[in-house]
Structure formats: structure tokens, C-alpha cells
Design a protein around this motif. Structure first.
Motif, PDB file in Angstrom:
ATOM      1  N   LEU A  48      20.023 -16.720 -70.842  1.00 22.30           N
ATOM      2  CA  LEU A  48      20.628 -16.007 -71.971  1.00 22.30           C
ATOM      3  C   LEU A  48      19.586 -15.138 -72.676  1.00 22.30           C
ATOM      4  O   LEU A  48      19.895 -14.032 -73.129  1.00 22.30           O
ATOM      5  N   LYS A  49      18.354 -15.640 -72.754  1.00 23.35           N
ATOM      6  CA  LYS A  49      17.286 -14.844 -73.364  1.00 23.35           C
ATOM      7  C   LYS A  49      17.008 -13.588 -72.543  1.00 23.35           C
ATOM      8  O   LYS A  49      16.672 -12.538 -73.089  1.00 23.35           O
ATOM      9  N   GLN A  50      17.130 -13.717 -71.218  1.00 25.67           N
ATOM     10  CA  GLN A  50      16.947 -12.543 -70.363  1.00 25.67           C
ATOM     11  C   GLN A  50      18.040 -11.506 -70.602  1.00 25.67           C
ATOM     12  O   GLN A  50      17.791 -10.304 -70.535  1.00 25.67           O
ATOM     13  N   LEU A  51      19.247 -11.985 -70.883  1.00 20.47           N
ATOM     14  CA  LEU A  51      20.376 -11.078 -71.119  1.00 20.47           C
ATOM     15  C   LEU A  51      20.296 -10.407 -72.491  1.00 20.47           C
ATOM     16  O   LEU A  51      20.781  -9.294 -72.672  1.00 20.47           O
ATOM     17  N   GLN A  52      19.692 -11.099 -73.441  1.00 22.52           N
ATOM     18  CA  GLN A  52      19.733 -10.671 -74.840  1.00 22.52           C
ATOM     19  C   GLN A  52      19.354  -9.208 -75.069  1.00 22.52           C
ATOM     20  O   GLN A  52      20.055  -8.506 -75.811  1.00 22.52           O
ATOM     21  N   PRO A  53      18.278  -8.676 -74.451  1.00 14.92           N
ATOM     22  CA  PRO A  53      17.932  -7.279 -74.721  1.00 14.92           C
ATOM     23  C   PRO A  53      19.037  -6.289 -74.373  1.00 14.92           C
ATOM     24  O   PRO A  53      19.090  -5.191 -74.941  1.00 14.92           O
ATOM     25  N   TRP A  54      19.920  -6.674 -73.441  1.00 11.73           N
ATOM     26  CA  TRP A  54      20.998  -5.761 -73.039  1.00 11.73           C
ATOM     27  C   TRP A  54      22.211  -5.890 -73.947  1.00 11.73           C
ATOM     28  O   TRP A  54      23.058  -4.992 -73.970  1.00 11.73           O
ATOM     29  N   LEU A  55      22.310  -6.987 -74.672  1.00  7.29           N
ATOM     30  CA  LEU A  55      23.504  -7.238 -75.476  1.00  7.29           C
ATOM     31  C   LEU A  55      23.290  -6.977 -76.961  1.00  7.29           C
ATOM     32  O   LEU A  55      24.195  -6.513 -77.644  1.00  7.29           O
ATOM     33  N   GLY A  56      22.114  -7.277 -77.466  1.00 11.70           N
ATOM     34  CA  GLY A  56      21.878  -7.044 -78.877  1.00 11.70           C
ATOM     35  C   GLY A  56      20.644  -7.754 -79.384  1.00 11.70           C
ATOM     36  O   GLY A  56      19.951  -8.440 -78.638  1.00 11.70           O
ATOM     37  N   ASP A  57      20.356  -7.591 -80.673  1.00 12.31           N
ATOM     38  CA  ASP A  57      19.262  -8.318 -81.291  1.00 12.31           C
ATOM     39  C   ASP A  57      19.590  -8.602 -82.747  1.00 12.31           C
ATOM     40  O   ASP A  57      20.507  -8.014 -83.328  1.00 12.31           O
ATOM     41  N   ILE A  58      18.820  -9.535 -83.304  1.00 11.79           N
ATOM     42  CA  ILE A  58      19.052  -9.982 -84.676  1.00 11.79           C
ATOM     43  C   ILE A  58      17.825  -9.653 -85.511  1.00 11.79           C
ATOM     44  O   ILE A  58      16.704 -10.003 -85.160  1.00 11.79           O
TER      45      ILE A  58
END
Length: 554
Positions: free
Chosen positions: A118-128
Motif C-alpha cells: 500500500l505504501k508503494q501505491l500511495q504516491p500514485w493515489l495521494g498524500d496527506i
């Protein structure tokens, strides 16, 4: 883009479902209503650390599910393909469960995945972006990462890291050779003697086993000859020999077969036995004839075994182990003999790597400095829009020791008052100024796309006209990215494309959070509450209307 978020049994939220939209989505509500819970739950979908403390009292698990519209990026498609995950109508369903026993599970669709994935996917989906991210601005490593991201230095950084790793490996090997040289030289005479001693024996694999067998035969020639000769006589010679008796039996059975054909197989077996005894007799006769005492050969074998035994006591329990020791000694000697050649090769290789690294690092420095100039101007422009027009933002790129990330040290500096020299952020910026600087950097570094950008407490330490400018900036950023913003300032909430109210309510003796999308009068009422508190005045309502009109035309 985040399409929908479902939160179950998470803190005070028993079941909350929110359907989000493109543009600027604002969440408001009283302090403690649960606004940040949505941000925290989204962090879990991005691979954040799970804790049983978030599970709602009385529940055995908490569950968060989010539907994301996936951006059409080759790198993301490759990552999903490698994991065997398929998009459904261009969307990803990501789920996270936190169990009361301390374990957590994650799924994409129905496929289990790890939190690290999920951490690998995070840059493509969004950030907080929240208070923690503002503290990250003080970290020089994070500052360098932001500058390199802005400059697009990824490929060059990979080359530099590869060169640096190879350079350090070559330098380490050279140092080891130099450090071991004296020790190896001390061992050379011993190893040379051992190598020569084993070489002179001219050993063959398995030779010791063969010699032991031969020795047993040579030492027992007389006994072997007597016993083999006796066996031959028992088989072949004399009226009572096995062959004589077998011949008699064969003749009798042959006569009986004329009467009873059933004895045919018995007769065949006897004839086979006769042939076998005859063959064994011939082999024994030849064996006895070839058995001769050979004192010379016996002495040679005994001497050879003694020579091997001497080597076995020193180098191994068998010829194979002795030969293995010989191979090691030969390799050690070759290392000494080839040390000078290897040293020269390493020195040449180190020189080449130093030149290649120096060239790449210099190119990286140029790229960083050019990017720093552009980013400085961009951030200062954003700060001007945020009522910090007297601020100077400087990115210092200074020479540093060689590393896997280049030969530079990057530092963000700021001066918030006219005439002051730029200094490190933590020594100058107040909380409100840091919030605006963080937003200015976020806007400057943001690339347009379908990512979800979450801002939690971006309004910390600001108010008045500064808050209004932050609202405008978020509105502009939302034109190309989906934004989810938690705020307590009416000046920011008024710019939202979609406004959600988070409230705590009581039912059946339990407190739970609910989320409601506001429109029309309900939104005016919430904006007025954010201005003047729970007691709504006509002035607050009128001001709320003015803010909403301003936000709508921004």
C-alpha cells in the motif's frame, strides 16, 4: 482520485460513508467531532501503521475501505500487473482491517496485500499533509528530496548511487588487500611448503582406498592361495567333488526323464548348475595361478600408504580432503601472487569511478542549482499571494562530502521580514508562517493529475486575510488535483467546491460521528457557526453569505 470512503468501528465512528468529488472538498465541525478520523483512516489505506487503540469500544475490528479512480500511468500499471491486480472500470477498491488481537489485514479487490505494498501505491493515489509534514520541512534530507523531485533528478541520482556503491566497494577491497598483505606474506612460506609436499606425493582421488585393498591381498597371498585352491578341489577335482556328484545326479535324472517328462525342469536346472560350477572353477583356477607373493610390490604399497598416512595426519582424513586442502593453499598463494596485479587493477578502477562520479555529481549540482533558482521564485510568488510578500525564500546548494546522493548539501532558508538575512526555517518561521510556507511548497511542487491531496490543519496559526489567501490557493490547486481539507476557518471553507459537516451525535447511550454534505442554507449556517460560534447572529449570517459569494467567484 478518492471516489468514496467507508469507515466502520473506527474510534467514535461506528459507520461513516462519504462520497467525495473532484475539486476542493472541505470538512468542518466542532473540535473533537471526528474530522481528523477521516484523515487518519485514509492514512491506513496508504499503508500507515495500525493500532488496536483505534477500534471502537465493544467492536472486534475496525474496517476502512476506499474506492480510488486510478491514474493512467505506466509505472502504476506495471506495479499492479506485477502483483496480479486488475482494475475494475479503472478503479481500485482498497480495504484495511485492524483486529482486536493486534493483527491487521489489507486487500485490493479480494486479493490480500501487505501494508508495504500500500505504501508503494500511495504516491500514485495521494498524500496527506499535516502538522507532521510541516516538521519535515526542518529536515535537510527531506529538503533535498523535494528539490530533486522538482528538478526531475531521479535517473541521474540512480546513476550516482550506482557509481558511489561501486567506488566504495573497490576502495574497501583495496584496503583489505593492503591490510592482509603482511599477514599473507608471513603465511606464504608455510603455504608454499604445504603445496610442494602435497604436489610431490602426486595423489590420485580414491588412491588410499585402492592401496588398502591391495595391501590386504599382498599380505595374505599364502592364505588366499590355500583357501582358493581348496575351494577349486571341492568344486572340480576328486570323486566326491561338487562337479562329480552333479554329473552323477544329472545322468540319473536324464534316465528318469525318459519315463516321466515332468522331470524336464529339474534336468535343466542341474545342467545350468553344472555350467555355473564349471565357470566358477575356471575363475578360481585362474585366480590361484595369478596369486604370487611379490615382496617388492608389498614393500612399495606399504611405503606408499605410510606416505599418504603422513599427509592425512596433517591435511585431512582422506586423499580427497588432502586434495581439497591443496586447492585452498594454491588459491591463497595465487592471491598473494596476484595481489599486486589486483591492486593495480583496483587503483585504475577507482580512478575511473572517481572521474565518472565527479562528472555525474557536478552535473547534479548544476541541475540542483538551476532548479533551486526556479523553485525559489515560484515559492516566493506563492508566498506573496499568501500575504508574505516581504519574505525571501532561498535554497542553498553547497558542496559536501561524496555520498550516494551526490556531493551537495541542500538547505531551505527564509527571511520573513525586510532586511533580515535568510536563516534555517526552524529558527525563523512562526507556526502560521510555516503553514503558509508548507502550502506554498506544496503548490509549487504539485503536478496536476488525479491524486488526492489531503490537508489537515493547514490553517494552523493563521487567520484573517492570510486565511482568505490560503483558501484561494487551495481553490487554485484543486483545479488540477482533488483536495480534501480539514479546517476550522470560515475563510477557507467558503472556497470549497463541496462542504461536509462532521458532527457527534448520541444514540442508545453511545456517541458516534456522522458526516453530511452541506448545500444552500445548511452551508450558510455552518459557515456562520465557524465565524461566530454556536450563537448565530444576523451579522455572522450576512458575512457567511459574503464569504460564499467570494468563494464561488474565485
Amino acid at each position: 482520485m478518492l471516489v468514496e470512503l467507508l469507515v466502520e468501528n473506527f474510534a467514535v465512528a461506528d459507520r461513516v460513508r462519504i462520497r467525495l468529488h473532484a475539486g476542493l472538498n472541505v470538512l468542518s465541525g466542532e473540535t473533537g467531532s471526528g474530522k481528523s478520523l477521516l484523515v487518519d483512516s485514509l492514512g491506513l489505506l496508504f499503508g500507515g501503521r495500525a493500532s488496536t487503540e483505534v477500534i471502537r469500544s465493544g467492536a472486534d475490528r475496525a474496517r476502512i475501505a476506499g474506492i480510488f479512480e486510478a491514474p493512467k500511468k505506466k509505472a502504476l500499471s506495471a506495479l499492479l500487473d506485477e502483483a496480479g491486480i486488475e482494475l475494475e472500470d479503472g478503479e481500485l477498491l482498497i480495504e484495511r482491517e485492524i483486529l482486536a488481537n493486534g493483527k491487521s489485514r489489507a486487500f485490493i479487490g479480494s486479493k490480500p496485500v501487505s501494508a508495504s505494498f500500500l505504501k508503494q501505491l500511495q504516491p500514485w493515489l495521494g498524500d496527506i499533509h499535516g502538522q507532521h509534514d510541516q516538521q519535515r520541512l526542518f529536515n535537510m534530507i527531506e529538503q533535498r528530496l523535494m528539490l530533486d523531485e522538482y528538478a526531475g533528478n531521479e535517473t541521474l541520482l540512480e546513476r550516482i548511487a550506482t557509481l558511489f556503491t561501486a567506488l566504495r566497494a573497490a576502495e574497501s577491497e583495496l584496503a583489505q588487500i593492503d591490510a592482509r598483505e603482511q599477514e599473507l606474506l608471513r603465511q606464504r612460506d608455510i603455504w608454499s611448503f604445504q603445496k610442494t609436499e602435497i604436489e610431490s606425493a602426486n595423489l590420485k582421488p580414491g588412491e588410499d582406498t585402492g592401496l588398502d585393498q591391495e595391501l590386504r591381498i599382498l599380505a595374505n597371498v599364502v592364505k588366499l592361495k590355500e583357501q582358493a585352491g581348496g575351494a577349486y578341489e571341492a568344486l572340480q577335482e576328486g570323486p566326491e567333488s561338487a562337479m562329480s556328484m552333479l554329473i552323477v545326479a544329472t545322468k540319473r535324472i536324464a534316465e528318469l526323464k525318459r519315463i516321466d517328462e515332468n522331470l524336464h525342469s529339474v534336468l535343466e536346472n542341474l545342467r545350468t548348475a553344472e555350467a555355473s560350477i564349471d565357470e566358477a572353477s575356471r575363475e578360481l583356477s585362474s585366480y590361484v595361478e595369478n596369486l604370487e607373493a611379490d615382496p617388492g610390490r608389498l614393500a612399495f604399497v606399504e611405503a606408499r600408504i605410510a606416505e599418504i598416512d603422513k599427509l592425512r595426519r596433517k591435511y585431512g582424513s582422506s586423499v580427497e580432503e588432502i586434495l581439497s586442502f591443496y586447492a585452498k593453499v594454491s588459491a591463497d598463494l595465487a592471491l598473494i601472487e596476484g595481489a599486486d596485479e589486483r591492486r593495480d587493477h583496483l587503483r585504475s578502477e577507482i580512478k575511473k569511478l572517481q572521474i565518472a562520479y565527479g562528472t555525474a555529481a557536478a552535473e547534479l549540482t548544476v541541475r540542483r542549482r538551476k532548479a533551486a533558482e526556479k523553485l525559489e521564485k515560484k515559492v516566493e510568488g506563492e508566498l506573496k499571494d499568501l500575504n508574505m510578500e516581504r519574505s525571501r525564500f532561498v535554497i542553498a546548494v553547497q558542496e559536501s562530502s561524496w555520498s550516494a546522493t551526490g556531493a551537495d548539501e541542500v538547505a531551505f532558508l527564509i527571511s520573513t521580514n525586510l532586511g533580515e538575512e535568510p536563516k534555517p526555517l526552524e529558527k525563523v518561521a512562526s507556526g502560521g508562517e510555516l503553514s503558509r510556507l508548507a502550502l506554498a511548497l506544496k503548490v509549487s511542487l504539485a503536478a496536476s493529475g488525479q491524486r488526492t491531496m489531503v490537508f489537515d490543519e493547514v490553517d494552523a496559526g493563521i487567520g484573517g486575510s492570510a486565511a482568505e489567501q490560503v483558501g484561494k490557493k487551495l481553490k487554485a490547486l484543486a483545479a488540477s488535483n482533488q483536495l480534501l481539507c480539514v479546517t476550522h476557518l470560515a475563510q477557507i471553507a467558503a472556497f470549497a467546491d463541496h462542504h461536509f459537516l462532521v458532527e457527534k451525535r448520541e444514540a442508545k447511550g453511545r456517541t458516534h460521528s456522522v458526516i453530511e454534505e452541506l448545500e444552500g442554507p445548511a452551508r450558510v449556517k455552518e459557515i456562520a457557526r465557524m465565524i461566530g460560534g454556536q450563537r448565530l447572529t444576523d451579522e455572522a449570517v450576512r458575512y457567511a453569505d459574503q464569504l460564499l459569494q467570494m468563494g464561488a467567484t474565485a
